[in-house]
Design an enzyme around this catalytic site. Structure first.
Site, PDB file in Angstrom:
ATOM      1  N   ASP A 158       0.835  -1.205   0.000  1.00  0.00           N
ATOM      2  CA  ASP A 158       0.000   0.000   0.000  1.00  0.00           C
ATOM      3  C   ASP A 158       0.873   1.260   0.000  1.00  0.00           C
ATOM      4  OD1 ASP A 158      -2.667   1.409   0.484  1.00  0.00           O
ATOM      5  OD2 ASP A 158      -1.547   2.041   2.248  1.00  0.00           O
TER       6      ASP A 158
ATOM      7  N   LYS B  50       1.564   4.158  -2.974  1.00  0.00           N
ATOM      8  CA  LYS B  50       1.355   5.584  -2.732  1.00  0.00           C
ATOM      9  C   LYS B  50       2.572   6.400  -3.157  1.00  0.00           C
ATOM     10  CE  LYS B  50      -1.968   5.093   1.047  1.00  0.00           C
ATOM     11  NZ  LYS B  50      -2.225   5.224   2.497  1.00  0.00           N
TER      12      LYS B  50
END
Length: 362
Positions: free
Chosen positions: A225, A229
């Site tokens: 994750d 990003k």
């Protein structure tokens, strides 16, 4: 000097600009977005949901009651993304905005076609922007050519204005030289739990039970994750990177990667001693553990670091994110953006903000 006349505020709903919405995914974020749309009374725009769907079924031109119970959709036309995209392109009303709250790779792959056919998109999903660089270029090119607006503010910091701040800096002629910090509210929560005396396995379970982690906590613990990003941030800054160029420190032991979620949660206590020891060592060093990412033009890395106990990163609470943006103009003292980086309410509000922003440009 002659002043331009002020734009009048519409006095009736019939004078408001209509924005049509199709919402893909009506789970935690999508369902909350529907609630916020229903509660919104905007002076300039009328928002109309022309359809929504979950992974199984679609509801076209839903009634107010159907919108209210969108989360329990269990009948209707089956979800077929080829048919959905074709229908949207063929029958699209003016000012149609496609909201993707699914996190699906299949859905992310139709963005290019939708944008190139004049359908605007806003999404909290990181999928499309972290496919191959050429696909990201295609989406940005469609946006820059004014074919349709493409917004992904909520893909990085939920409701935090990270992407928009970067774009403002770049549009002013500045250049981003480094972005560093914590970009996972889930990881902030986990390490704060460790510092408060919880075992690692208990912290993971609580993050899952309280809705801070993904349904499978390994999606957060893997570092994927955060890696995505920072890949989005780097690409937004104008740099070309592929996912396999990112150095990622995963918190998921190799022998637990392929287990079911239930088996993973049963086995993870075996690693409590390791994290207790690592946290204790950080305390001895007058530091705290944080999952930190860093981007420079030379590369991207994400992983666990010991940060000074009196630093801003060490003092993060709840699910806070904190990102420091260094530029040529902000070389010595970076721009700091801090706040909740997870949660359905702030994410949905960020999407709604994108919708209104798109409405102001179309």
């Amino acid at each position: 000097m002659t002043l331009a006349p002020k734009k009048s505020i519409p006095e009736t709903d019939s004078e408001k600009k209509k924005l049509s919405l199709f919402i893909a995914g009506v789970g935690a974020v999508g369902g909350t977005l529907l609630e916020q749309i229903t509660a919104l009374t905007h002076p300039r725009f009328e928002l109309e949901v022309i359809g929504f769907c979950n992974s199984s079924y679609i509801s076209w031109h839903p009634t107010g009651e159907q919108l209210e119970h969108a989360g329990s959709l269990k009948t209707g036309e089956e979800t077929d993304w080829t048919k959905i995209s074709q229908k949207l392109i063929k029958d699209a009303p003016e000012n149609l905005i496609f909201v993707d709250a699914t996190g699906s790779e299949t859905v992310a792959r139709i963005y290019g076609e939708l944008l190139e056919n004049g359908i605007h998109i806003t999404t909290p999903s990181k999928r499309a922007n972290t496919f191959e660089q050429e696909y990201f270029d295609r989406l940005i090119q469609a946006n820059n050519a004014y074919l349709a607006q493409y917004r992904f503010e909520t893909a990085v910091g939920a409701g935090l204005p990270v992407v928009s701040t970067i774009k403002t800096l770049l549009n002013s002629g500045d250049a981003i030289t480094k972005i560093s910090g914590v970009a996972s509210g889930t990881m902030t929560f986990l390490f704060n739990q460790l510092q408060n005396g919880a075992s690692f396995s208990a912290a993971v379970r609580k993050a899952k039970e309280d809705g801070y982690s993904e349904p499978d906590p390994r999606d957060d613990l893997s570092g994927e994750d955060v890696a995505r990003k920072f890949l989005i941030l780097a690409r937004t800054c104008g740099y070309r990177f592929e996912r396999d160029q990112i150095r990622v420190d995963t918190l998921v032991p190799k022998n637990l990667i392929s287990l079911s979620i239930e088996d993973f949660l049963q086995k993870i206590p075996e690693y409590d001693a390791h994290w207790k020891s690592r946290n204790a060592q950080a305390i001895v060093n007058n530091r705290k553990l944080r999952y930190v990412g860093e981007f420079t033009p030379e590369g991207i890395s994400v992983g666990v670091k010991e940060v000074k106990a009196d630093s801003p990163l060490a003092n993060l609470k709840g699910t806070d994110n904190l990102l420091q943006i260094y530029t040529k103009r902000y070389a010595d003292s970076p721009i700091v953006i801090q706040g909740p980086g997870a949660g359905k309410d702030v994410t949905a509000a960020g999407i709604l903000g994108d919708i209104i922003d798109i409405g102001g440009l179309v």
